[in-house]
Scaffold this active site. Sequence first.
Site, mmCIF file in Angstrom:
data_model
loop_
_atom_site.group_PDB
_atom_site.id
_atom_site.type_symbol
_atom_site.label_atom_id
_atom_site.label_comp_id
_atom_site.label_asym_id
_atom_site.label_seq_id
_atom_site.Cartn_x
_atom_site.Cartn_y
_atom_site.Cartn_z
ATOM 1 C CB CYS A 148 -8.979 -1.803 4.682
ATOM 2 S SG CYS A 148 -9.464 -3.348 4.401
ATOM 3 N NE ARG A 196 -3.963 -2.010 0.261
ATOM 4 C CZ ARG A 196 -4.027 -3.343 0.175
ATOM 5 N NH1 ARG A 196 -2.871 -3.653 -0.579
ATOM 6 N NH2 ARG A 196 -5.058 -4.106 0.495
HETATM 7 N N1 EPU Z 1 -11.071 -10.562 10.931
HETATM 8 C C1 EPU Z 1 -12.001 -10.547 11.816
HETATM 9 N N2 EPU Z 1 -12.813 -9.767 12.152
HETATM 10 C C2 EPU Z 1 -13.177 -8.711 11.047
HETATM 11 C C3 EPU Z 1 -12.192 -8.535 9.759
HETATM 12 C C4 EPU Z 1 -11.261 -9.688 9.693
HETATM 13 O O1 EPU Z 1 -11.560 -11.380 12.672
HETATM 14 O O2 EPU Z 1 -14.172 -8.071 11.186
HETATM 15 C C5 EPU Z 1 -9.993 -11.331 10.577
HETATM 16 C C6 EPU Z 1 -10.143 -12.584 9.645
HETATM 17 O O3 EPU Z 1 -11.132 -13.455 9.797
HETATM 18 C C7 EPU Z 1 -8.909 -12.887 9.057
HETATM 19 C C8 EPU Z 1 -8.114 -11.545 9.466
HETATM 20 O O4 EPU Z 1 -8.914 -10.944 10.192
HETATM 21 O O5 EPU Z 1 -8.370 -13.905 9.772
HETATM 22 C C9 EPU Z 1 -8.125 -10.909 7.912
HETATM 23 O O6 EPU Z 1 -9.059 -10.524 7.391
HETATM 24 P P1 EPU Z 1 -9.257 -10.378 5.784
HETATM 25 O O7 EPU Z 1 -8.966 -11.711 5.376
HETATM 26 O O8 EPU Z 1 -10.766 -9.821 5.532
HETATM 27 O O9 EPU Z 1 -8.096 -9.540 5.204
HETATM 28 P P2 EPU Z 1 -7.680 -8.078 5.816
HETATM 29 O O10 EPU Z 1 -6.258 -8.086 6.113
HETATM 30 O O11 EPU Z 1 -8.592 -7.597 6.814
HETATM 31 C C10 EPU Z 1 -6.706 -7.174 3.540
HETATM 32 C C11 EPU Z 1 -6.686 -5.974 2.498
HETATM 33 C C12 EPU Z 1 -8.002 -5.856 1.864
HETATM 34 C C13 EPU Z 1 -8.423 -6.976 0.981
HETATM 35 C C14 EPU Z 1 -8.324 -8.336 1.852
HETATM 36 C C15 EPU Z 1 -8.084 -9.580 0.734
HETATM 37 C C16 EPU Z 1 -5.614 -4.205 3.862
HETATM 38 C C17 EPU Z 1 -5.729 -3.465 5.009
HETATM 39 N N3 EPU Z 1 -6.855 -4.994 3.650
HETATM 40 O O12 EPU Z 1 -8.104 -7.084 4.191
HETATM 41 O O13 EPU Z 1 -7.957 -4.458 1.246
HETATM 42 O O14 EPU Z 1 -9.532 -6.973 0.101
HETATM 43 O O15 EPU Z 1 -6.952 -8.446 2.407
HETATM 44 O O16 EPU Z 1 -6.993 -9.921 0.184
HETATM 45 O O17 EPU Z 1 -4.604 -4.612 3.393
HETATM 46 C C18 EPU Z 1 -8.315 -2.388 1.041
HETATM 47 O O18 EPU Z 1 -7.122 -2.108 0.706
HETATM 48 O O19 EPU Z 1 -9.309 -1.116 1.368
HETATM 49 C C19 EPU Z 1 -8.769 -3.500 1.564
HETATM 50 C C20 EPU Z 1 -10.200 -3.824 1.748
#
Ligand code: EPU
Length: 302
Positions: free
Chosen positions: A226, A177
């Site tokens: 996010c 990012r």
């Molecule tokens: N989780 C929770 N509760 C929540 C959300 C997530 O417990 O409310 C846990 C999930 O169960 C999982 C972990 O946190 O174990 C990670 O969650 P997720 O797979 O949804 O990925 P993320 O790290 O929250 C990142 C990117 C997203 C992208 C997803 C999928 C960032 C900040 N976010 O989210 O990108 O869509 O992976 O690859 O890097 C964005 O950049 O705007 C964005 C949404």
Amino acid sequence: MRIESPRILAAVRDLGVEHRPGASLAGLTSLGIGGTTDLLRVREHRDLPALVRLLRAEGIEHRFLGGGTNVLIADGELPWVVLQLAAAAPDVSIEGNAVWVDAAADLGRTVTTCARQNLGGMEGLIGVPGSVGGALRMNAGAYGTEIGKFVREVEVYRAASGENETLREEQISFEYRHTSFGPGDVMLRARLELPERPYREILAGIRVCNEKRRASQPLNQKSAGCIFKNPPGGSAGRMIDGLGLKGFRVGDAMVSDRHANFFVNAGRASSADMLGLIAEVRARVRSAHGCELEEEVIVWNA
Ligand code: EPU
């Protein structure tokens, strides 16, 4: 900010730039938040240097807006005009593995246009909302794919030189990012190189990503994706969720009850509501985890 001088307006028109007085930026952002100002839509990249020179000479502050999906804009009448590039037609052209894509092109549509020509690799980016320009600047990524990996060169307008320039891949660094583009660089066009893959396979990959996204993200609500970057080795969403903050609100700004790192506009949220929510959640994560979350969304204060 309103441009009222007939002389300046005539010069803007002469450059082929469309002037939309008093535009509501709330209508141009996925959060549905943002005040009003004059919007200048630039049709030809080559006219941008002259337009910026004109605005500078007249002392008119300006900012560049891309697809509006990763920005939180202040409320009220704004003290700068906003410039936005209009997409060329066609906005994607393909030659072998090389894809020329306009910065104003929609990222998701670019992924599917390439897929139809049997060019894959970007399946993970399918549901990332916004323009190719925004994706380049932030090195957008999802499901293990980041756009930077496919970039061979980028045409930018550089405020530093006042000219349009072409940067080759070795002149740009893409990190999580974050990129080496400066605040004065405006993405214009990129050349990507994509691996060949059968359309059916790419489509299957796209479907998997769409399903994962639908299952975990609030896609039908107004958000900027996010709101915080993930801290190294951690997950902002998991930490916020763990503090029981899903559904927590400041005014109409609310932590999504589906994904805790998505903050949604649940009604008529103001920029102040959203900034208040960001500050409160950050403070709670700091005191519980000793971790300072950094915003992923770009904040435009007035
Ligand atoms: N989780 C929770 N509760 C929540 C959300 C997530 O417990 O409310 C846990 C999930 O169960 C999982 C972990 O946190 O174990 C990670 O969650 P997720 O797979 O949804 O990925 P993320 O790290 O929250 C990142 C990117 C997203 C992208 C997803 C999928 C960032 C900040 N976010 O989210 O990108 O869509 O992976 O690859 O890097 C964005 O950049 O705007 C964005 C949404």
